[in-house]
Design a protein around this motif. Structure first.
Motif, PDB file in Angstrom:
ATOM      1  N   ASP A   1       0.827  -1.215   0.000  1.00  0.00           N
ATOM      2  CA  ASP A   1       0.000   0.000   0.000  1.00  0.00           C
ATOM      3  C   ASP A   1       0.857   1.258   0.000  1.00  0.00           C
ATOM      4  OD1 ASP A   1      -2.064  -1.822   0.153  1.00  0.00           O
ATOM      5  OD2 ASP A   1      -2.450  -1.481   2.286  1.00  0.00           O
ATOM      6  N   ILE A   2       1.906   1.267   0.802  1.00  0.00           N
ATOM      7  CA  ILE A   2       2.765   2.450   0.888  1.00  0.00           C
ATOM      8  C   ILE A   2       3.504   2.665  -0.426  1.00  0.00           C
ATOM      9  CG2 ILE A   2       4.791   3.422   2.053  1.00  0.00           C
ATOM     10  CD1 ILE A   2       3.739   1.810   4.583  1.00  0.00           C
ATOM     11  N   ASN A   3       3.990   1.594  -1.013  1.00  0.00           N
ATOM     12  CA  ASN A   3       4.648   1.686  -2.310  1.00  0.00           C
ATOM     13  C   ASN A   3       3.708   2.312  -3.340  1.00  0.00           C
ATOM     14  OD1 ASN A   3       5.325   0.474  -5.122  1.00  0.00           O
ATOM     15  ND2 ASN A   3       7.168   0.015  -3.946  1.00  0.00           N
ATOM     16  N   TYR A   4       2.448   1.858  -3.342  1.00  0.00           N
ATOM     17  CA  TYR A   4       1.456   2.400  -4.266  1.00  0.00           C
ATOM     18  C   TYR A   4       1.172   3.871  -3.956  1.00  0.00           C
ATOM     19  CZ  TYR A   4      -2.797   2.541  -7.123  1.00  0.00           C
ATOM     20  OH  TYR A   4      -3.740   2.853  -8.078  1.00  0.00           O
ATOM     21  N   ALA A   5       1.116   4.221  -2.665  1.00  0.00           N
ATOM     22  CA  ALA A   5       0.826   5.603  -2.270  1.00  0.00           C
ATOM     23  C   ALA A   5       1.883   6.572  -2.780  1.00  0.00           C
ATOM     24  CB  ALA A   5       0.701   5.705  -0.752  1.00  0.00           C
ATOM     25  N   ILE A   6       3.148   6.183  -2.723  1.00  0.00           N
ATOM     26  CA  ILE A   6       4.220   7.034  -3.247  1.00  0.00           C
ATOM     27  C   ILE A   6       4.006   7.267  -4.739  1.00  0.00           C
ATOM     28  CG2 ILE A   6       6.692   7.181  -3.715  1.00  0.00           C
ATOM     29  CD1 ILE A   6       6.221   7.566  -0.793  1.00  0.00           C
ATOM     30  N   ARG A   7       3.715   6.198  -5.472  1.00  0.00           N
ATOM     31  CA  ARG A   7       3.478   6.323  -6.912  1.00  0.00           C
ATOM     32  C   ARG A   7       2.237   7.167  -7.198  1.00  0.00           C
ATOM     33  NH1 ARG A   7       2.648   0.715  -8.884  1.00  0.00           N
ATOM     34  NH2 ARG A   7       2.657  -0.043  -6.744  1.00  0.00           N
ATOM     35  N   TRP A   8       1.188   6.962  -6.407  1.00  0.00           N
ATOM     36  CA  TRP A   8      -0.057   7.713  -6.591  1.00  0.00           C
ATOM     37  C   TRP A   8       0.159   9.201  -6.393  1.00  0.00           C
ATOM     38  CZ3 TRP A   8      -3.156  11.062  -3.954  1.00  0.00           C
ATOM     39  CH2 TRP A   8      -4.489  11.184  -4.360  1.00  0.00           C
ATOM     40  N   LEU A   9       0.924   9.561  -5.363  1.00  0.00           N
ATOM     41  CA  LEU A   9       1.158  10.976  -5.086  1.00  0.00           C
ATOM     42  C   LEU A   9       1.964  11.625  -6.202  1.00  0.00           C
ATOM     43  CD1 LEU A   9       0.535  13.144  -3.012  1.00  0.00           C
ATOM     44  CD2 LEU A   9       2.609  12.496  -1.766  1.00  0.00           C
ATOM     45  N   LYS A  10       2.971  10.909  -6.711  1.00  0.00           N
ATOM     46  CA  LYS A  10       3.731  11.443  -7.846  1.00  0.00           C
ATOM     47  C   LYS A  10       2.842  11.589  -9.077  1.00  0.00           C
ATOM     48  CE  LYS A  10       8.282   9.524  -6.616  1.00  0.00           C
ATOM     49  NZ  LYS A  10       9.372   8.632  -7.086  1.00  0.00           N
ATOM     50  N   HIS A  11       2.012  10.592  -9.322  1.00  0.00           N
ATOM     51  CA  HIS A  11       1.144  10.609 -10.500  1.00  0.00           C
ATOM     52  C   HIS A  11       0.162  11.780 -10.449  1.00  0.00           C
ATOM     53  CE1 HIS A  11      -0.929   8.904 -13.958  1.00  0.00           C
ATOM     54  NE2 HIS A  11      -2.076   8.987 -13.310  1.00  0.00           N
TER      55      HIS A  11
ATOM     56  N   HIS B   1      11.785  -0.837  -5.317  1.00  0.00           N
ATOM     57  CA  HIS B   1      11.519  -1.650  -6.502  1.00  0.00           C
ATOM     58  C   HIS B   1      11.335  -3.128  -6.161  1.00  0.00           C
ATOM     59  CE1 HIS B   1      12.674   1.994  -8.551  1.00  0.00           C
ATOM     60  NE2 HIS B   1      13.871   1.947  -7.998  1.00  0.00           N
ATOM     61  N   ASP B   2      11.304  -3.466  -4.879  1.00  0.00           N
ATOM     62  CA  ASP B   2      11.108  -4.853  -4.476  1.00  0.00           C
ATOM     63  C   ASP B   2       9.791  -5.378  -5.055  1.00  0.00           C
ATOM     64  OD1 ASP B   2      10.028  -7.035  -2.615  1.00  0.00           O
ATOM     65  OD2 ASP B   2      12.077  -6.824  -1.884  1.00  0.00           O
ATOM     66  N   SER B   3       9.846  -6.536  -5.690  1.00  0.00           N
ATOM     67  CA  SER B   3       8.657  -7.058  -6.365  1.00  0.00           C
ATOM     68  C   SER B   3       7.534  -7.392  -5.397  1.00  0.00           C
ATOM     69  CB  SER B   3       9.023  -8.300  -7.184  1.00  0.00           C
ATOM     70  OG  SER B   3       9.552  -9.321  -6.356  1.00  0.00           O
ATOM     71  N   HIS B   4       7.875  -7.714  -4.142  1.00  0.00           N
ATOM     72  CA  HIS B   4       6.841  -7.985  -3.143  1.00  0.00           C
ATOM     73  C   HIS B   4       6.097  -6.700  -2.771  1.00  0.00           C
ATOM     74  CE1 HIS B   4       9.593 -11.460  -2.470  1.00  0.00           C
ATOM     75  NE2 HIS B   4       8.450 -12.101  -2.364  1.00  0.00           N
ATOM     76  N   TYR B   5       6.814  -5.583  -2.725  1.00  0.00           N
ATOM     77  CA  TYR B   5       6.224  -4.327  -2.279  1.00  0.00           C
ATOM     78  C   TYR B   5       5.541  -3.570  -3.416  1.00  0.00           C
ATOM     79  CZ  TYR B   5       9.453  -5.251   1.614  1.00  0.00           C
ATOM     80  OH  TYR B   5      10.135  -5.830   2.654  1.00  0.00           O
ATOM     81  N   SER B   6       5.996  -3.763  -4.638  1.00  0.00           N
ATOM     82  CA  SER B   6       5.434  -3.041  -5.787  1.00  0.00           C
ATOM     83  C   SER B   6       4.420  -3.887  -6.546  1.00  0.00           C
ATOM     84  CB  SER B   6       6.560  -2.606  -6.735  1.00  0.00           C
ATOM     85  OG  SER B   6       7.298  -3.725  -7.203  1.00  0.00           O
ATOM     86  N   ALA B   7       3.768  -4.806  -5.835  1.00  0.00           N
ATOM     87  CA  ALA B   7       2.909  -5.804  -6.475  1.00  0.00           C
ATOM     88  C   ALA B   7       1.601  -5.236  -7.019  1.00  0.00           C
ATOM     89  CB  ALA B   7       2.603  -6.933  -5.488  1.00  0.00           C
ATOM     90  N   ILE B   8       1.140  -4.091  -6.507  1.00  0.00           N
ATOM     91  CA  ILE B   8      -0.134  -3.533  -6.961  1.00  0.00           C
ATOM     92  C   ILE B   8       0.125  -2.701  -8.216  1.00  0.00           C
ATOM     93  CG2 ILE B   8      -2.141  -2.133  -6.363  1.00  0.00           C
ATOM     94  CD1 ILE B   8      -1.491  -2.631  -3.424  1.00  0.00           C
ATOM     95  N   PRO B   9      -0.458  -3.084  -9.342  1.00  0.00           N
ATOM     96  CA  PRO B   9      -0.174  -2.368 -10.593  1.00  0.00           C
ATOM     97  C   PRO B   9      -0.818  -0.988 -10.623  1.00  0.00           C
ATOM     98  CG  PRO B   9      -1.855  -4.030 -10.961  1.00  0.00           C
ATOM     99  CD  PRO B   9      -1.380  -4.219  -9.548  1.00  0.00           C
ATOM    100  N   MET B  10      -0.217  -0.103 -11.411  1.00  0.00           N
ATOM    101  CA  MET B  10      -0.754   1.236 -11.629  1.00  0.00           C
ATOM    102  C   MET B  10      -0.462   1.636 -13.067  1.00  0.00           C
ATOM    103  SD  MET B  10       0.354   4.893  -9.900  1.00  0.00           S
ATOM    104  CE  MET B  10      -0.405   4.616  -8.302  1.00  0.00           C
TER     105      MET B  10
END
Length: 280
Positions: free
Chosen positions: A94-104, A136-145
């Motif tokens: 979730d946190i990994n996705y949140a970082i990407r979401w905020l940048k996006h 970039h860990d595949s376990h943490y970046s598992a939710i696609p965007m």
């Protein structure tokens, strides 16, 4: 319960907006966006609450997030999935996705995407640091965007962070703190997972793939984290090739409610100096 953190005089007025930022595993995850007044663009941070990995929500860091925003940083205080239903590594996903979401969504919130970092309190300090070390860990970046943004952080800051969960688990075992032990077990499941998700081990083993500038803050009378944690992790961070600063405030306890204005001002001064030093 909201944290009644006393605030120094703000440099910026702060507005708040609730958003839904992720639907995952049958959960609707919400966030509070704290944004300073003015045209910007501003640096930004995902804010991760504490609660021993098993409790709390986006409102838990209200005073802390408001304090950061009042100094000119857009803050996204997030909900994330927690045990018992969602143990490690769901929160990291979730946190990994949140970082990407905020940048996006940088343009919408007047953000410089190259200056998106992370801040975390207590167990949230563990989560945001682990996310920073392994974006970039595949376990943490598992939710696609559907975005080209990655989860690397421009900076990371922790307060009262459980930055070495293995050392904290051993401390709790020695003290017979059953509640803390149960929280560790609920989140990590077993010793192998605790070791896998331990920032101290990752730094010692040279496994970090990212080392953004870091500030680690801890109270000198913090009995919820092993003494010297912030200083030890900063030393490991520096040995791994990163820039890190540890500050320990004598007399301050684990909860930021106990911290005085002098310490809060010093914390913010060091944090903003780190952010101002960023390129981009």
């Amino acid at each position: 319960m909201r944290d009644p953190l006393p605030l120094p005089s703000p440099d910026f007025s702060v507005s708040m907006r609730e958003v839904t930022w992720l639907e995952v595993g049958g959960r609707t995850l919400r966030a509070i966006i704290y944004y300073p007044g003015g045209k910007g663009p501003f640096p930004a941070a995902v804010c991760v609450h504490g609660g021993a990995w098993v409790s709390g929500d986006r409102t838990s860091t209200h005073g802390f997030a408001n304090l950061i925003a009042s100094h000119g940083v857009v803050v996204m205080a997030i909900d994330f999935r927690m045990p018992s239903e969602w143990p490690y590594p769901a929160a990291l996903e979730d946190i990994n996705y949140a970082i990407r979401w905020l940048k996006h969504n940088a343009a919408q919130y007047r953000i410089v995407p190259e200056k998106v970092g992370g801040i975390g309190v207590s167990s949230g300090g563990h989560l945001i640091l682990l996310s920073a070390l392994c974006p970039h860990d595949s376990h943490y970046s598992a939710i696609p965007m559907d975005s080209d943004k990655d989860a690397s952080q421009a900076f990371v800051m922790t307060c009262s962070g459980v930055l070495d969960p293995v050392a904290r688990f051993r401390m709790a075992e020695k003290a017979g703190e059953l509640e803390i032990l149960m929280c560790h077990r609920a989140f990590f499941g077993d010793a192998a997972m605790m070791d896998e998700g331990n920032p101290a081990r990752i730094l010692e083993a040279g496994e970090a793939t990212s080392l953004p500038p870091a500030c680690f803050f801890q109270g000198g009378d913090d009995v919820r984290v092993p003494p010297g944690t912030a200083e030890r992790i900063a030393a490991l961070y520096q040995a791994a090739g990163g820039q890190a600063q540890a500050t320990v405030y004598p007399g301050m306890e684990h909860s930021l409610v106990s911290w005085c204005k002098e310490e809060l001002d010093d914390m913010m001064g060091k944090t903003m100096a780190m952010i101002r030093s960023l390129s981009g």
